[in-house]
Design a protein around this motif. Structure first.
Motif, PDB file in Angstrom:
ATOM      1  N   SER A   8      -5.022  44.215  23.978  1.00 17.51           N
ATOM      2  CA  SER A   8      -4.365  43.221  22.951  1.00 17.51           C
ATOM      3  C   SER A   8      -5.685  42.756  21.948  1.00 17.51           C
ATOM      4  N   GLY A  18      -2.756  41.325  16.541  1.00 19.97           N
ATOM      5  CA  GLY A  18      -1.489  41.338  17.020  1.00 19.97           C
ATOM      6  C   GLY A  18      -1.881  41.390  18.580  1.00 19.97           C
ATOM      7  N   GLY A  20       0.246  41.774  22.989  1.00 18.87           N
ATOM      8  CA  GLY A  20       1.147  41.331  23.853  1.00 18.87           C
ATOM      9  C   GLY A  20       0.888  40.631  25.201  1.00 18.87           C
ATOM     10  N   GLU A  21       1.496  40.811  26.060  1.00 19.74           N
ATOM     11  CA  GLU A  21       1.271  40.234  27.392  1.00 19.74           C
ATOM     12  C   GLU A  21       0.312  41.004  28.391  1.00 19.74           C
ATOM     13  N   PHE A  54       3.432  34.417  15.673  1.00 18.16           N
ATOM     14  CA  PHE A  54       4.348  33.825  16.708  1.00 18.16           C
ATOM     15  C   PHE A  54       5.496  34.746  16.988  1.00 18.16           C
ATOM     16  N   GLN A  55       5.689  35.017  18.233  1.00 13.73           N
ATOM     17  CA  GLN A  55       6.897  35.837  18.838  1.00 13.73           C
ATOM     18  C   GLN A  55       8.178  35.347  18.372  1.00 13.73           C
ATOM     19  N   ALA A  57      10.112  33.374  20.381  1.00 18.69           N
ATOM     20  CA  ALA A  57      10.693  33.393  21.556  1.00 18.69           C
ATOM     21  C   ALA A  57      10.908  31.739  21.950  1.00 18.69           C
ATOM     22  N   SER A  90       9.912  30.433  27.987  1.00 24.40           N
ATOM     23  CA  SER A  90       8.743  31.362  27.766  1.00 24.40           C
ATOM     24  C   SER A  90       8.170  31.610  29.484  1.00 24.40           C
ATOM     25  N   ASP A 180       3.744  30.967  22.561  1.00 24.29           N
ATOM     26  CA  ASP A 180       4.554  31.993  21.980  1.00 24.29           C
ATOM     27  C   ASP A 180       3.808  32.709  20.918  1.00 24.29           C
ATOM     28  N   ARG A 181       2.565  32.294  20.661  1.00 22.09           N
ATOM     29  CA  ARG A 181       1.544  33.152  19.686  1.00 22.09           C
ATOM     30  C   ARG A 181       0.997  34.360  20.502  1.00 22.09           C
ATOM     31  N   GLN A 182       1.013  35.355  19.672  1.00 18.09           N
ATOM     32  CA  GLN A 182       0.557  36.650  20.074  1.00 18.09           C
ATOM     33  C   GLN A 182      -0.757  37.460  19.357  1.00 18.09           C
ATOM     34  N   ASP A 183      -1.494  36.413  18.688  1.00 16.97           N
ATOM     35  CA  ASP A 183      -2.577  37.149  17.770  1.00 16.97           C
ATOM     36  C   ASP A 183      -3.804  36.965  18.600  1.00 16.97           C
TER      37      ASP A 183
END
Length: 858
Positions: A8, A18, A20-21, A54-55, A57, A90, A180-183
């Motif tokens: 990630s 970028g 993800g989880e 931000f995703q 979601a 979330s 919500d962020r994914q950076d």
């Protein structure tokens, strides 16, 4: 970091932040060089410099609240609604309720992290891992694996003072972004930590726009005592999720932003590693980011890492966390306050996340070191932290391996309270199953001696990971490193509870078993209580002091009472047998009552009523003529010390106070530079011993206490068919002082003395009137400055101090007492030291020029 976490971050570095989880806790293999990797990741993705991604979601705050965060302050209900909306959208967030406030509002919290870490299974796994990491019995190999694979628990809390709002709004922004962020910037925190967010610690105060809660308690002075439900629930949640970092966000009257390092004094049992993290990791990271963003800040204020009562000192001493107070100027717009609080919070989370494995490893070592220190009987030394010129008190070379508390039938309730407080901070308390010979038993306030302690005595060994907390709670003397303190200088729980006990440095092998969990002890309900009235005097002190009595009546003593104000008092006291009058503005009350109301109150006492007053409640008794006690301003410099007093054993006020096996009736009072008192025509039911007597003892700062020798701490006086009992001190200080609550209980509910103040009862009217007038003249000379800031310096430093005060345009009174000069600075609005516009700046400037004997802020 877990492999997916590294991917990630790497993706973020190579492809614009970028990610993800991740799958959950980080793996030991991937974390082999975590310190170097963290530094590299941070340099390529600096905190607060990546473009947030931000995703989408999680709903934006404005879609839930109807306005953007920072456009106005959120209410308690709006904050709750936002937490629940984020939780519902979330998988990174779960929420709960830590406690219910006095007025019934929930203290909602959120836990945010990678989905695998905040699922029910993930949180249980986290709790198990942290428990093992802190347990000295866990092997070094397993502990290293846990440090490599466990997220750090990082806390953000805010709004413990209800009118300091911006930390809440900033915490909600942090929650939204982590949810919500994914950076890469957010991923660093999510991959390495689980963040507990308690946005509002004082919902009742927030709704009322008051610093204090509904009972008038400043809950940033309630941490060890846990008198308030908000504090108690918060600490239980901390035990469930022990912090590596604890942020407590406040607001203040001074401009700029404050974060550590703290000024002196710092308590000697603050763990070394935690202090090193605060000063060497977080403070530089915060300073660098604030400079980069051109945000004005300052450090080196006493916000306060000394007394174990605060949202920085208790997480630090009790959990080995980096506990930090943040303070933002309350005069700025909410958008500015929110932004700067957010910057401080995010910078701290990022610094912790980047060093996660190292910090977890050191966190464990800190607790092992504490256990080893306790085994060896070692106390940590004092240090000069910031701007103190020298140490005031060196921690003595005194071995402390054990504390003991014999069972005392007269103190069973207080002893149960002490044991419960220790157990609920994960201290192991044992009971002797056989008598134990102790060659060097050091009773509180007495000379060492050899004793045989009976079976059933409580034993608290220092050889456990909570050694620092044990010493903080059970010490006889706090060994303050400076001659001044921001708030109180003493808080020893055995002294506050007036229980007998002591310590030993001997190597002993007691026969003992773990004490069972202690339930909350209760006061014995009186069979036929009198009809009680509680009079709240005007002013901030009146609100706080009467609120503490409301708490005592309702939650501790379960006694019905009638609440009164000066206005309602004018209607009369029919149906009232005992009137309790705490602190507040006596002069304003006398004005409100007028001659008619004052005469009615005096007539009620003479007709058989009982008046029980303390501090300015005693001053009011003098003002209306029901007490002839003579009050004058003190020249002491104690800053909230515990001072032992001697009670008249024949007085009903001493019932249940004498210790088992002793005819002495003594108690420890929280003395806060209160007025000096002589009893007039009354009886001194309690006095201050002379320094050369066995009963004299002071815990904390004690400059000038010798001047109190022989003066009255409590005066008991017959007034016609009635009675007046006045205390020079607060016997219910912050709800802490349960030892002197016993004396207050006797004053409210106990019998009258058999020969109470016979002289007063038989004094001719003319002579009594002369005594009343003399007492009133003395009371009128007492300072009338609201809740003054008190500065005591050597008289040789008076000119420099006066110049500083004049430079700030302060209104003040000055008096000289021997070699000391006392400055009282007007504070008519009752502002705390944090709220005051220049108090801390003044204290810092003062310490730069002189060595003050006391700096006492409300």
């Amino acid at each position: 970091m877990a492999l997916a976490g590294l991917i990630s971050l790497s993706t973020g570095l190579l492809g614009g932040c970028g990610g993800g989880e991740g799958p959950g806790p980080v793996s030991g293999q991937a974390a082999a060089g975590s310190r170097e990797q963290a530094a590299a990741v941070t340099s390529n993705c600096p905190p607060l410099q990546a473009t947030p991604v931000f995703q989408g979601a999680v709903p934006k705050p404005e879609s839930v609240l109807g306005f953007a965060l920072g456009s106005r302050e959120v209410s308690s209900a709006e904050s709750d609604r936002f937490l629940q909306a984020v939780d519902g959208s979330s998988a990174r967030v779960v929420t709960g309720v830590a406690a219910t406030s006095v007025e019934g509002r929930p203290l909602r919290y959120a836990i945010v992290g990678r989905e695998a870490n905040v699922s029910a299974m993930g949180l249980q796994r986290l709790q198990d891992a942290v428990r093992k990491l802190r347990d000295p019995a866990t092997s070094a190999a397993e502990a290293a694996a846990l440090a490599a694979s466990t997220p750090a628990i990082l806390w953000i809390s805010a709004n413990v003072h209800g009118n300091e709002e911006s930390g809440t709004d900033a915490a909600l922004r942090v929650l939204h972004e982590l949810a919500d962020r994914q950076d890469c910037d957010a991923a660093r925190i999510l991959d390495n930590s689980v963040v507990v967010i308690l946005p509002i610690q004082n919902p009742d105060g927030r709704e009322a726009d008051t610093r204090r809660n509904a009972y008038g308690f400043d809950m940033n002075r309630d941490w060890f005592a846990r008198t308030q439900p908000e504090t108690d629930g918060k600490l239980e949640l901390l035990r469930q999720y022990p912090p590596l970092l604890f942020i407590d966000a406040h607001e203040m009257g001074q401009k700029k932003y404050f974060f550590p390092p703290n000024a002196d004094p710092v308590y000697h049992e603050v763990p070394d590693r935690a202090l090193a993290w605060i000063n060497g990791l977080y403070a530089p990271a915060l300073a660098a980011e604030f400079r980069r963003q051109k945000i004005a800040f300052f450090t080196g204020a006493t916000y306060d890492l000394y007394a174990a009562e605060y949202g920085d000192s208790v997480p630090t001493i009790g959990f080995h966390a980096a506990g930090m107070t943040f303070e933002k100027h309350n005069g700025d717009a909410i958008a500015t306050r929110l932004r700067e609080q957010y910057v401080a919070m995010w910078s701290s989370l990022s610094a912790a996340a980047a060093q996660r494995q190292r910090l977890l490893g050191e966190w464990r070592l800190s607790q092992l070191q504490a256990r080893d220190q306790g085994q060896a009987g070692l106390l940590d030394p004092n240090i000069v932290q910031d701007d103190a010129k020298s140490l005031h008190q060196v921690v003595p070379a005194l071995a402390v391996r054990h504390y003991f508390f014999p069972d005392d039938p007269l103190r069973r309730r207080e002893l149960a309270q002490l044991v419960r407080r220790l157990q609920r901070m994960d201290v192991q308390v044992w009971r002797l199953s056989a008598p134990l010979q102790v060659p060097d038993y050091r009773p509180y306030g007495a000379a060492p001696r050899g004793v045989t302690l009976p079976a059933g005595s409580y034993w608290v060994p220092m050889a456990q990971r909570q050694k620092h907390w044990i010493q903080a709670m059970l010490h006889e003397d706090p060994y303050i490193p400076t001659s001044y303190s921001y708030d109180v200088s003493a808080w020893s729980n055995p002294l506050l509870l007036n229980v007998s006990g002591g310590s030993s440095g001997a190597v002993l092998s007691p026969q003992a078993s773990l004490a069972s969990a202690q339930a909350a002890p209760a006061w014995a309900a009186p069979a036929a209580p009198p009809r009680i009235g509680l009079l709240e005097l005007p002013g901030t002190a009146g609100f706080e002091s009467a609120g503490a009595m409301r708490y005592l009546f309702e939650k501790a003593w379960s006694l019905p009472y009638t609440f009164l104000t000066p206005d309602t008092l004018l209607a009369g006291l029919d149906g009232i047998d005992v009137l309790v009058v705490p602190d507040g503005s006596a002069k304003e009350t006398l004005q409100k009552l007028g001659s008619r109301g004052q005469r009615a109150l005096a007539d009620w006492v003479r007709a058989g009523g009982r008046y029980v007053g303390y501090q300015r409640g005693a001053e009011l008794a003098v003002g209306v003529g029901v007490s002839t006690a003579v009050l004058k301003a003190s020249g002491t410099a104690t800053s909230g010390a515990l001072v032992r007093i001697r009670l008249d054993g024949s007085s009903p006020l001493a019932a249940g106070v004498a210790t088992a096996g002793s005819s002495a009736a003594t108690a420890w009072i929280m003395y806060d530079d209160d007025p000096e008192m002589t009893p007039g025509l009354g009886t001194a039911a309690a006095t201050f011993p002379a320094p050369d007597t066995a009963d004299f003892h002071v815990s904390g700062l004690k400059t000038g206490v010798e001047e109190l020798a022989g003066s009255a701490a409590i005066a008991d006086e017959a007034v016609g068919n009635g009675r007046c009992v006045v205390f020079s001190f607060d016997p219910n200080f912050r709800g802490w002082a349960e030892g002197t609550q016993r004396i207050l209980w006797n004053a409210v509910l106990g019998s009258n003395p058999a020969l109470a103040s016979v002289a007063a009862a038989t004094t001719p009217d003319a002579a009594r009137q002369a005594a009343v007038q003399s007492a009133q003249r003395a009371a009128q000379a007492l300072p009338d400055l609201g809740r003054p800031i008190r500065i005591v310096v050597r008289s040789s430093d008076a000119d420099a101090t006066r110049t500083l005060l004049q430079g700030h345009g302060a209104e003040f009174q000055e008096s000289r007492r021997g070699g000391r000069t006392v400055f009282l600075i007007a504070n008519r609005d009752g502002l705390s030291g944090e709220e005051h516009p220049f108090a801390h700046e003044l204290a810092h400037e003062l310490r730069q020029r002189v060595t003050p004997l006391a700096v006492r802020m409300p």
